[in-house]
Scaffold this motif. Structure first.
Motif, PDB file in Angstrom:
ATOM      1  N   ALA A  99      34.678  -4.362 -10.694  1.00 35.92           N
ATOM      2  CA  ALA A  99      36.007  -4.142 -10.120  1.00 35.92           C
ATOM      3  C   ALA A  99      37.087  -4.174 -11.196  1.00 35.92           C
ATOM      4  CB  ALA A  99      36.287  -5.192  -9.052  1.00 35.92           C
ATOM      5  N   LEU A 100      36.969  -5.085 -12.136  1.00 33.41           N
ATOM      6  CA  LEU A 100      37.965  -5.206 -13.209  1.00 33.41           C
ATOM      7  C   LEU A 100      38.036  -3.937 -14.045  1.00 33.41           C
ATOM      8  CD1 LEU A 100      39.874  -7.335 -14.708  1.00 33.41           C
ATOM      9  CD2 LEU A 100      37.944  -7.627 -16.280  1.00 33.41           C
ATOM     10  N   THR A 101      36.902  -3.292 -14.258  1.00 31.26           N
ATOM     11  CA  THR A 101      36.831  -2.131 -15.138  1.00 31.26           C
ATOM     12  C   THR A 101      36.922  -0.801 -14.404  1.00 31.26           C
ATOM     13  OG1 THR A 101      34.408  -2.175 -15.021  1.00 31.26           O
ATOM     14  CG2 THR A 101      35.439  -3.386 -16.835  1.00 31.26           C
ATOM     15  N   GLY A 102      36.879  -0.839 -13.082  1.00 34.76           N
ATOM     16  CA  GLY A 102      36.953   0.393 -12.322  1.00 34.76           C
ATOM     17  C   GLY A 102      35.664   1.179 -12.294  1.00 34.76           C
ATOM     18  N   LEU A 103      34.548   0.527 -12.597  1.00 29.64           N
ATOM     19  CA  LEU A 103      33.246   1.181 -12.573  1.00 29.64           C
ATOM     20  C   LEU A 103      32.373   0.540 -11.494  1.00 29.64           C
ATOM     21  CD1 LEU A 103      32.944   1.688 -16.411  1.00 29.64           C
ATOM     22  CD2 LEU A 103      33.119   3.500 -14.690  1.00 29.64           C
ATOM     23  N   ASP A 104      31.079   0.853 -11.474  1.00 27.30           N
ATOM     24  CA  ASP A 104      30.256   0.529 -10.312  1.00 27.30           C
ATOM     25  C   ASP A 104      29.192  -0.539 -10.530  1.00 27.30           C
ATOM     26  OD1 ASP A 104      31.547   2.627  -8.878  1.00 27.30           O
ATOM     27  OD2 ASP A 104      30.190   4.073  -9.830  1.00 27.30           O
ATOM     28  N   MET A 105      28.483  -0.445 -11.650  1.00 27.57           N
ATOM     29  CA  MET A 105      27.309  -1.288 -11.849  1.00 27.57           C
ATOM     30  C   MET A 105      27.334  -1.940 -13.217  1.00 27.57           C
ATOM     31  SD  MET A 105      24.206   0.972 -10.195  1.00 27.57           S
ATOM     32  CE  MET A 105      23.091  -0.430 -10.024  1.00 27.57           C
ATOM     33  N   ILE A 267      32.265 -19.413 -25.650  1.00 22.84           N
ATOM     34  CA  ILE A 267      31.398 -20.538 -25.274  1.00 22.84           C
ATOM     35  C   ILE A 267      29.933 -20.151 -25.324  1.00 22.84           C
ATOM     36  CG2 ILE A 267      30.787 -22.114 -23.384  1.00 22.84           C
ATOM     37  CD1 ILE A 267      33.718 -22.084 -22.556  1.00 22.84           C
ATOM     38  N   VAL A 268      29.582 -19.026 -24.729  1.00 26.01           N
ATOM     39  CA  VAL A 268      28.209 -18.537 -24.749  1.00 26.01           C
ATOM     40  C   VAL A 268      28.232 -17.040 -25.042  1.00 26.01           C
ATOM     41  CG1 VAL A 268      27.153 -20.256 -23.243  1.00 26.01           C
ATOM     42  CG2 VAL A 268      28.310 -18.300 -22.228  1.00 26.01           C
ATOM     43  N   PRO A 269      27.165 -16.503 -25.647  1.00 29.24           N
ATOM     44  CA  PRO A 269      27.109 -15.049 -25.848  1.00 29.24           C
ATOM     45  C   PRO A 269      26.904 -14.341 -24.516  1.00 29.24           C
ATOM     46  CG  PRO A 269      25.528 -16.208 -27.269  1.00 29.24           C
ATOM     47  CD  PRO A 269      25.998 -17.185 -26.242  1.00 29.24           C
ATOM     48  N   VAL A 270      27.817 -13.429 -24.197  1.00 36.66           N
ATOM     49  CA  VAL A 270      27.716 -12.627 -22.977  1.00 36.66           C
ATOM     50  C   VAL A 270      28.132 -11.200 -23.332  1.00 36.66           C
ATOM     51  CG1 VAL A 270      28.417 -12.332 -20.566  1.00 36.66           C
ATOM     52  CG2 VAL A 270      28.398 -14.628 -21.574  1.00 36.66           C
ATOM     53  N   SER A 271      27.320 -10.240 -22.978  1.00 33.20           N
ATOM     54  CA  SER A 271      27.702  -8.841 -23.127  1.00 33.20           C
ATOM     55  C   SER A 271      27.261  -8.081 -21.894  1.00 33.20           C
ATOM     56  CB  SER A 271      27.094  -8.224 -24.394  1.00 33.20           C
ATOM     57  OG  SER A 271      25.683  -8.108 -24.284  1.00 33.20           O
ATOM     58  N   ALA A 272      27.718  -6.848 -21.789  1.00 34.51           N
ATOM     59  CA  ALA A 272      27.380  -6.066 -20.600  1.00 34.51           C
ATOM     60  C   ALA A 272      27.578  -4.587 -20.864  1.00 34.51           C
ATOM     61  CB  ALA A 272      28.241  -6.499 -19.407  1.00 34.51           C
ATOM     62  N   VAL A 273      26.723  -3.799 -20.228  1.00 34.75           N
ATOM     63  CA  VAL A 273      26.942  -2.372 -20.064  1.00 34.75           C
ATOM     64  C   VAL A 273      27.484  -2.203 -18.643  1.00 34.75           C
ATOM     65  CG1 VAL A 273      25.867  -0.096 -19.977  1.00 34.75           C
ATOM     66  CG2 VAL A 273      25.010  -1.827 -21.594  1.00 34.75           C
ATOM     67  N   VAL A 274      28.633  -1.554 -18.527  1.00 34.53           N
ATOM     68  CA  VAL A 274      29.237  -1.311 -17.220  1.00 34.53           C
ATOM     69  C   VAL A 274      29.385   0.202 -17.085  1.00 34.53           C
ATOM     70  CG1 VAL A 274      31.083  -1.986 -15.645  1.00 34.53           C
ATOM     71  CG2 VAL A 274      30.550  -3.436 -17.601  1.00 34.53           C
ATOM     72  N   ALA A 275      28.902   0.763 -15.975  1.00 32.91           N
ATOM     73  CA  ALA A 275      28.865   2.216 -15.878  1.00 32.91           C
ATOM     74  C   ALA A 275      28.941   2.693 -14.444  1.00 32.91           C
ATOM     75  CB  ALA A 275      27.585   2.740 -16.534  1.00 32.91           C
ATOM     76  N   ARG A 276      29.054   4.007 -14.314  1.00 36.53           N
ATOM     77  CA  ARG A 276      28.983   4.625 -13.006  1.00 36.53           C
ATOM     78  C   ARG A 276      27.585   4.414 -12.413  1.00 36.53           C
ATOM     79  NH1 ARG A 276      28.941   9.718 -12.836  1.00 36.53           N
ATOM     80  NH2 ARG A 276      28.837  10.306 -15.035  1.00 36.53           N
ATOM     81  N   ARG A 277      27.490   4.393 -11.108  1.00 40.56           N
ATOM     82  CA  ARG A 277      26.221   4.123 -10.419  1.00 40.56           C
ATOM     83  C   ARG A 277      25.151   5.134 -10.796  1.00 40.56           C
ATOM     84  NH1 ARG A 277      25.732   0.751  -6.605  1.00 40.56           N
ATOM     85  NH2 ARG A 277      27.987   0.779  -6.249  1.00 40.56           N
ATOM     86  N   GLU A 278      25.516   6.418 -10.894  1.00 42.42           N
ATOM     87  CA  GLU A 278      24.513   7.432 -11.188  1.00 42.42           C
ATOM     88  C   GLU A 278      24.023   7.359 -12.631  1.00 42.42           C
ATOM     89  OE1 GLU A 278      28.525   9.673 -10.788  1.00 42.42           O
ATOM     90  OE2 GLU A 278      27.571   7.855 -10.004  1.00 42.42           O
ATOM     91  N   VAL A 279      24.731   6.614 -13.475  1.00 41.35           N
ATOM     92  CA  VAL A 279      24.291   6.428 -14.862  1.00 41.35           C
ATOM     93  C   VAL A 279      23.347   5.232 -14.959  1.00 41.35           C
ATOM     94  CG1 VAL A 279      25.041   5.972 -17.226  1.00 41.35           C
ATOM     95  CG2 VAL A 279      26.367   7.518 -15.776  1.00 41.35           C
ATOM     96  N   LEU A 280      23.822   4.051 -14.584  1.00 38.32           N
ATOM     97  CA  LEU A 280      22.948   2.871 -14.655  1.00 38.32           C
ATOM     98  C   LEU A 280      21.816   2.936 -13.630  1.00 38.32           C
ATOM     99  CD1 LEU A 280      25.135  -0.268 -15.424  1.00 38.32           C
ATOM    100  CD2 LEU A 280      23.183   0.603 -16.709  1.00 38.32           C
TER     101      LEU A 280
END
Length: 406
Positions: A99-105, A267-280
């Motif tokens: 929601a924050l990024t305007g993407l889906d998954m 505090i802890v290592p956190v990363s993410a790929v955030v993408a459109r539903r049809e991509v992820l």
């Protein structure tokens, strides 16, 4: 009875590292023992203003109370399940980040390089499953002077010989074009192109900001050519530039975002790929994963980070205090500063080489009680926590003025 251990000085601790740590870094000669907010303290009790913020991993300062509290609360309940099981923190984290990024998954990972590697895999899978690129023919277009990490795949498309030399053979499938060059990008993209992968602002290169309209044109080109636009916002994202994401300065929504650093709140290592539903959505069980990716401790801290960003306070602080930073640097141009590039609370500052290298200037600033880090040549980077005050910024700029005049 065992005698108490003697207090060790900074010099002692630096020398103790020499025989037991791989020499893959050249840190400034400061040994940090404590930190809070925008300030750190070494083992002797000397205090320093942190103007680097862990390369944007500490956007909310050291030990932000809300983030520390979220970590403590989760530590008392559950830290790791692996993705063999569900946990009660992950859905909320993923939903709010989307929601924050305007993407889906969301595909949760740990480090920035891991997010980039994951994004590359997803883009290739999308190219084969959705676009119809023949097997093993997918290409990804990247920009010269990029920095996306130091894994073997990523250094394959680096133009930094220090990162590349001695680490081949290199992975195929990448095309390198000059940054901020739309004609070169247009020529490089063809029917095999899975994605264009760029930093909206190139951090390691010296905070290089593209011309207005570049990101919009990349978005239009990738849409027209039928490939993905991947924005690596690992350094530029999550408030650093005065917006939640640097692409928002041009109201651009990429197909895929790569996030890290500040997402873990220092505090802890956190990363993410955030993408459109049809991509992820091209990923299926067993095709990709991470034992620690999406662990409940990381998800709890990441959710607390998102809650801070949802207020808009930190984006606003970066925008407003960025004016103080730009004005202060502007006053130093021609007085030891050859030029600078700044957006929000992020600046690359080109020092007159006659005054010293970036490393030498960083060491002089350290002796003035200000911590920054050099990049190429005589360029230094400024990226203070977004909790910095105007007074602290002016103090750091005054220290830089003293160093340039000494």
């Amino acid at each position: 009875m065992t005698a108490p251990a003697l207090a060790r000085t900074s010099d002692d601790l630096i020398k103790a590292e020499e025989p037991v740590l791989a020499h893959n870094y050249h840190p400034l000669p400061v040994v940090v023992a404590r930190a809070e907010g925008t300030w750190v303290e070494d083992v002797e009790g000397r205090r320093y203003l942190d103007m680097l913020a862990g390369y944007s991993a500490l956007n909310f300062g050291h030990r932000h109370p809300a983030l520390v509290e979220a970590a403590h609360r989760q530590l008392d309940r559950l830290t790791l399940t692996s993705r063999a099981f569900h946990n009660d923190q992950l859905a909320g984290f993923a939903g709010r980040l989307a929601a924050l990024t305007g993407l889906d998954m969301v595909l949760p990972m740990n480090t920035g390089a891991e997010a980039v590697e994951s994004g590359i895999k997803v883009a290739r899978k999308w190219a084969y499953d959705v676009k119809g690129v023949p097997a093993d023919r997918a290409t990804i277009v990247v920009a010269a002077e990029n920095f996306h990490g130091r894994t073997t795949t990523i250094v394959s498309f680096s133009t930094d010989e220090t990162a590349r030399s001695g680490f081949g053979p290199f992975a195929p499938g990448f095309r390198i074009v000059p940054y901020d060059d739309l004609a070169a990008l247009e020529e490089a993209v063809d029917e095999t192109t899975a994605a264009v992968l760029i930093e909206p602002i190139q951090g390691e290169a010296g905070v290089i900001i593209p011309n207005d309209g570049y990101l919009t044109a990349v978005r239009e080109l990738t849409r027209r050519k039928g490939c993905l636009f991947i924005a690596d916002e690992i350094q530029s994202g999550l408030g650093r530039t005065g917006r939640t994401l640097a692409v928002e300065h041009e109201d651009v929504v990429p197909d895929m975002l790569l996030l890290g650093k500040a997402l873990g709140g220092g505090i802890v290592p956190v990363s993410a790929v955030v993408a459109r539903r049809e991509v992820l959505g091209v990923l299926h069980p067993g095709e990709h994963g991470s034992t620690f990716g999406g662990n409940p401790l990381a998800a709890a801290v990441g959710t607390a980070v998102i809650e801070l960003l949802e207020t808009g306070e930190f984006q606003q602080r970066a925008a407003e205090l960025g004016v103080v930073l730009r004005d202060g640097l502007g006053e130093l141009v021609g007085r030891g500063v050859l030029g600078f590039r700044a957006r929000g609370l992020w600046a690359g500052v080109d020092i007159d080489p006659a005054i010293g290298t970036g490393r030498e200037v960083s060491e002089r600033l350290m002796r003035e009680g200000v911590l920054v880090k050099d990049t190429h040549g005589s360029t230094i980077r400024l990226a203070p926590p977004l909790t910095v005050t105007a007074e602290e910024l002016r103090s750091a700029l005054a220290a830089l003025e003293r160093v340039l005049g000494s």
